[in-house]
Motif scaffolding. Structure first.
Motif, short mmCIF file in Angstrom:
data_model
loop_
_atom_site.label_atom_id
_atom_site.label_comp_id
_atom_site.label_asym_id
_atom_site.label_seq_id
_atom_site.Cartn_x
_atom_site.Cartn_y
_atom_site.Cartn_z
N LEU B 14 1.15 -0.55 0.15
CA LEU B 14 -0.10 0.21 0.00
C LEU B 14 0.98 1.01 -0.20
O LEU B 14 0.67 2.31 -0.64
N SER B 15 1.72 1.32 0.57
CA SER B 15 2.88 2.58 1.16
C SER B 15 3.59 2.63 -0.68
O SER B 15 4.10 3.72 -0.91
N PRO B 18 1.42 5.05 -3.71
CA PRO B 18 1.38 6.40 -3.72
C PRO B 18 3.18 6.21 -5.39
O PRO B 18 2.51 7.14 -5.77
N VAL B 22 3.45 8.07 -8.95
CA VAL B 22 3.59 9.21 -9.29
C VAL B 22 4.69 9.51 -10.01
O VAL B 22 5.02 9.82 -11.28
N GLN B 25 2.82 8.96 -13.56
CA GLN B 25 2.16 10.46 -14.27
C GLN B 25 3.19 10.61 -14.90
O GLN B 25 3.81 11.64 -15.90
N SER B 29 3.56 12.36 -18.56
CA SER B 29 3.21 13.79 -18.67
C SER B 29 4.49 14.53 -19.09
O SER B 29 4.33 15.23 -19.51
N LEU B 30 5.40 13.77 -18.25
CA LEU B 30 6.75 14.93 -18.87
C LEU B 30 7.56 14.68 -19.52
O LEU B 30 8.53 15.54 -19.50
N TYR B 138 14.65 36.42 -23.11
CA TYR B 138 15.94 36.74 -22.06
C TYR B 138 15.65 34.76 -20.74
O TYR B 138 16.36 34.81 -20.42
N LEU B 142 18.10 32.68 -19.42
CA LEU B 142 18.98 33.37 -18.24
C LEU B 142 18.46 31.11 -18.04
O LEU B 142 19.68 30.49 -17.46
#
Lengths: 105, 207
Positions: B14-15, B18, B22, B25, B29-30, B138, B142
């Motif tokens: 269970l732990s 998550p 993450v 996901q 997505s990224l 700019y 940077l």
């Protein structure tokens, strides 16, 4: 036999059960927090807050008289010039802070 | 399997859920965006290295490697301040354009030709758009200089820094153009308008 009794005793111990429940809750909370921090939701909220800040920031007063005349135009011209000149390029975009010495290179 | 072991196993599973979510996901997505972003940065810095012909001697390399991290921290502060000044200036420029729009409404209500104020408004809008693009460039420059691995690639950091300096100049130029527009065209447009108001010249309906 004694070991089995210990386990039964442990299962029946409410402190142990509550402790496990709390541990589970902490783990799930940590997981959710981690998920939130890594998700795009946080970035979206930050963007929305930045936009709100931008829109809430009250614009400097410009005369909005319904009467269009020379005085109105003079006042508006002065206000626009004051607003534009209130931004200093040398302060906002200084070249000095990008020199090697300023950056410690 | 003993019950207690089974219970502990369930807790661990269970732990882990998550963390897996993450990870999944982020992957979905990224991951692609991140790759494209890094590729784009690499391409930009490569172009800057070519443009500025960046070549460092051993001594220069060592100097950059030992001192680049504090420099990146300073660049980060500049980037943060840039965001603040960008917001402040955007508010000002939007106010000015909004005021000119109000003047236009009042002119139209008096049935006077609003073309000079419309032209001025368009000029402000164009200059503001140029300013926005310059600021965006700019910010990107940077970001490149902050994200580049300056210890492993000091030449890339040097090139990125040159990109930052060049991008800053564009921002200043675009800002100067808005100031010049205000100092010259604004006065001319308002003087013309005052003349029309006084004489009734330029009345649209020919009264």
């Amino acid at each position: 036999m004694e070991n089995k009794d210990d386990r039964i005793l442990l299962r029946n111990n409410p402190v142990f059960v509550i402790g496990i429940a709390c541990l589970l809750a902490i783990l799930m909370f940590s997981g959710s927090l981690l998920a939130y921090l890594h998700s795009d939701t946080k970035k979206t909220i930050e963007q929305i807050q930045a936009n709100n800040l931008r829109s809430i920031e009250t614009p400097k007063e410009l005369p909005l008289s319904a009467e269009l005349n020379d005085a109105y135009l003079d006042q508006l011209e002065t206000n626009i010039q004051t607003q534009i000149s209130s931004h200093s390029d040398e302060t906002d975009y200084s070249s000095a802070e990008l020199t090697d010495s300023a950056l410690g290179l | 399997m003993k019950r207690s072991e089974l219970f502990v196993s369930v807790v661990f599973i269970l732990s882990a859920i998550p963390a897996v979510l993450v990870s999944a996901q982020t992957d979905v997505s990224l991951s692609d965006v991140g790759t494209y972003s890094v590729d784009a940065r690499t391409a930009r810095i490569a172009a800057l290295r070519e443009q500025y012909r960046i070549k460092l001697s051993d001594k220069e390399r060592e100097l950059v490697v030992t001192r680049c991290e504090p420099a990146q921290t300073s660049l980060q502060k500049i980037a943060f301040r840039l965001n603040e000044t960008h917001i402040a200036r955007t508010v000002t420029y939007d106010d000015v354009i909004g005021s000119l729009d109000t003047v236009r409404t009042l002119i139209v209500a008096k049935q006077i030709d609003p073309s000079n104020i419309e032209l001025l408004t368009v000029e402000y809008q164009l200059k503001k758009a140029t300013f926005e693009i310059a600021v965006s460039d700019y910010q990107t420059a940077l970001e490149d200089s902050i994200q580049v691995d300056c210890k492993a690639q000091p030449e890339d950091f040097r090139a990125a820094l040159e990109g930052v300096r060049s991008a800053r100049k564009d921002v200043v130029n675009s800002s100067t153009q808005i100031t010049e527009l205000t100092n010259s065209n604004l006065k001319t447009a308002f003087d013309t308008l005052k003349l029309k108001l006084g004489t009734g010249d330029g009345v649209v309906d020919g009264k």
